[in-house]
Enzyme design. Structure first.
Site, short mmCIF file in Angstrom:
data_model
loop_
_atom_site.label_atom_id
_atom_site.label_comp_id
_atom_site.label_asym_id
_atom_site.label_seq_id
_atom_site.Cartn_x
_atom_site.Cartn_y
_atom_site.Cartn_z
N ASP A 121 40.23 48.93 40.12
CA ASP A 121 39.23 49.98 40.38
C ASP A 121 38.29 50.20 39.20
OD1 ASP A 121 40.59 50.45 42.80
OD2 ASP A 121 41.96 51.81 41.79
N LYS A 128 34.46 46.56 39.45
CA LYS A 128 34.13 45.13 39.50
C LYS A 128 33.13 44.83 40.60
CE LYS A 128 38.41 44.06 40.17
NZ LYS A 128 39.04 45.37 39.97
N GLY A 136 39.44 47.00 47.26
CA GLY A 136 38.32 47.66 47.94
C GLY A 136 37.14 47.76 47.00
N HIS A 137 36.02 47.26 47.44
CA HIS A 137 34.79 47.34 46.64
C HIS A 137 33.82 48.24 47.38
CE1 HIS A 137 36.13 44.32 44.06
NE2 HIS A 137 35.58 43.26 44.60
N GLN A 182 41.89 43.67 41.94
CA GLN A 182 42.88 44.41 41.15
C GLN A 182 42.55 44.28 39.64
OE1 GLN A 182 44.52 42.24 43.82
NE2 GLN A 182 43.96 43.98 45.06
P1 IMP Z 1 50.13 46.28 46.62
O1 IMP Z 1 49.14 45.36 45.99
O2 IMP Z 1 49.64 46.94 47.86
O3 IMP Z 1 51.48 45.63 46.79
O4 IMP Z 1 50.37 47.50 45.58
C1 IMP Z 1 51.02 47.30 44.33
C2 IMP Z 1 50.38 48.17 43.27
O5 IMP Z 1 49.06 47.70 43.00
C3 IMP Z 1 50.23 49.64 43.65
O6 IMP Z 1 50.36 50.43 42.50
C4 IMP Z 1 48.79 49.73 44.14
O7 IMP Z 1 48.26 51.02 44.03
C5 IMP Z 1 48.13 48.76 43.19
N1 IMP Z 1 46.90 48.15 43.73
C6 IMP Z 1 46.79 47.16 44.62
N2 IMP Z 1 45.51 46.85 44.85
C7 IMP Z 1 44.79 47.66 44.07
C8 IMP Z 1 43.38 47.78 43.84
O8 IMP Z 1 42.53 47.08 44.39
N3 IMP Z 1 43.02 48.74 42.95
C9 IMP Z 1 43.92 49.50 42.29
N4 IMP Z 1 45.23 49.41 42.47
C10 IMP Z 1 45.67 48.50 43.36
#
Ligand code: IMP
Length: 447
Positions: free
Chosen positions: A13, A16, A40-41, A223
């Protein structure tokens, strides 16, 4: 020409989407190499807001090819919704390509993600619930469904029938959930397959051909560094490799084709989900950062945890990713603050600690050591050059560049494309940056 990787230098977040959108104007090809619809962008162009989860932001440029690479996990339903959103806004998706070797997120992955989080109770990870972990787990276990499988009707039938029956056993016996109807799922996914078929390619070959034609390729990370499966704050991480090295693996290119790595970091820090966060602010200032920064997840709508900039993590991101330069985003969010703090090191069990501890329990015990700065308390969102910035804001940026021993190339001061100070085009331009590693301004004129 230059091939550039853009990655998140914190917990995701970082903004990017905006930086890759800006750089995409100089790119011929934009590749997303890992993650799925957990990302999510949000991109704002001429007042129109685009929310993308899987499709690279380069799609907004009509001549740019966008590739969803083989290291990603694709949820066809969400991808098709995204395509429909773009069509409604009259954005062409003819140049979107999907890797045939990417893995597919299935309904049982989403169910298992949510059910296992619930079962973990106080040990939950705070996942996005989008089935990301279970999809990557199946990939490692070699029971995954790939885009290739979706494209082969008979094969998909056979493979899915077996897999869904197997997963139903887990859903029913372990989690006490209703089983899925294999025939209904197969029908639904065969329909998705037909809609996606025109976009499916051998993505590594396609990228290689572009490299041979000396096209500019932008590898767009999802991420962030601290969410990396191998190098992040395990177990509070995602299941892919968002670091720069992951871009090569997930795209199917060799590291020698990469010219530059850009790290995107917010001027403060945020994190969603569980896990240690040394500079987290639980009081009024944290609330102010959250409100001014609109810190709610694009994917889940969850409020992001907010804290001061953490330079220990910043230096770690420089090391793990081999960052050439930084893009600092959301500087304007700090505009109202009387005092701004930066974590320069940690205190761990009474001793100073200058490096990110890869041992999770040590990291959880780290307390931030801060340096404080007087805030500039004036709006910066209109600034377009270094000279426009209040002196204190410029000093803040200089301090960050010094602490991380890395030049700052881009500063973002709002969601719109034009709310940016950019002095170099990292794709066409020379290796030149806004602030050098000693924090000295280089220039603020465009090439
Ligand atoms: P997962 O990727 O859904 O398995 O989540 C694992 C961890 O990564 C959690 O803490 C989510 O909140 C975090 N996470 C996954 N994708 C994002 C992202 O795009 N931005 C911020 N945190 C993310």
């Amino acid at each position: 020409m230059a091939n550039v990787i853009v990655i998140g230098a914190q917990w995701g977040d970082e903004g990017k989407g905006k930086i890759t959108d800006l750089l995409s104007r100089s790119a011929d090809v934009v590749v997303r190499s890992q993650g799925g619809v957990n990302a999510g962008h949000t991109i704002v162009v001429q007042g129109q807001t685009f929310k993308l989860h899987l499709i690279p932001s380069g799609i907004l440029y009509p001549d740019t090819e966008c590739i969803i690479g083989s290291g990603t996990v694709i949820d066809p339903k969400v991808l098709l919704e995204e395509l429909a959103q773009l069509h409604r806004l009259e954005v062409s998706t003819d140049k979107l390509f999907i890797s045939q070797t990417a893995h597919v997120t299935m309904p049982y992955h989403r169910l298992l993600d949510k059910a296992s989080e619930e079962k973990r109770g106080k040990y939950k990870l705070g996942t996005t619930g989008r089935g990301i972990g279970p999809t990557y787990a199946d990939k490692s276990e070699r029971t995954g469904i790939r885009v290739l499988d979706l494209m082969n009707r008979d094969h998909l039938h056979e493979k899915l029938e077996w897999t869904i029956n197997y997963k139903n056993g887990i859903l029913e016996k372990l989690y006490n959930l209703e089983p899925l109807d294999p025939q209904a799922v197969i029908k639904e996914y065969l329909d998705y397959a037909e809609q996606l078929r025109p976009h499916v390619v051998d993505s590594s070959l396609k990228i290689y051909e572009s490299i041979k034609k000396r096209k500019n390729i932008l590898f767009e990370g999802a991420q962030g560094t601290l969410l990396d499966l191998d190098h992040g704050t395990y177990p509070y991480v995602t299941s892919s490799n968002p670091i720069a090295g992951g871009a090569c693996v997930g795209s199917g290119v060799g590291p020698t084709v990469i010219d530059r790595v850009i790290g995107v970091a917010k001027a403060y820090t945020t994190r969603v989900g569980e896990g240690p966060f040394p500079t987290e602010l639980k009081g009024e200032v944290g609330q102010l950062l959250g409100d001014r920064g609109a810190e709610f997840g694009t994917t889940t709508g969850r409020a992001r945890r907010c804290g001061w900039f953490d330079a220990v993590i910043g230096r770690y991101a420089v090391r793990i990713n081999g960052l050439d330069c930084l893009a600092i985003t959301k500087l304007d969010v700090l505009d109202e603050l009387k005092e701004i703090k930066v974590c320069v090191a940690y205190e761990l069990d009474g001793q100073p600690c200058h490096h990110f501890p890869s041992n999770a329990s040590e990291f959880a015990r780290c307390r931030p050591i801060y340096e404080a700065f007087p805030g500039w308390q004036t709006s910066t969102s209109h600034c377009r050059t270094l000279e426009d910035l209040p002196k204190r804001a410029l000093n803040y940026l200089k301090f960050l560049a010094e602490l991380m021993d890395t030049p700052i190339a881009i500063v973002s001061l709002g969601a719109s494309r034009d709310q940016t100070i950019i002095v170099e085009d990292p794709i066409h331009g020379p290796k030149r940056a806004l602030l050098d590693a000693n924090g000295e301004p280089v220039s603020s004129t465009n090439n």
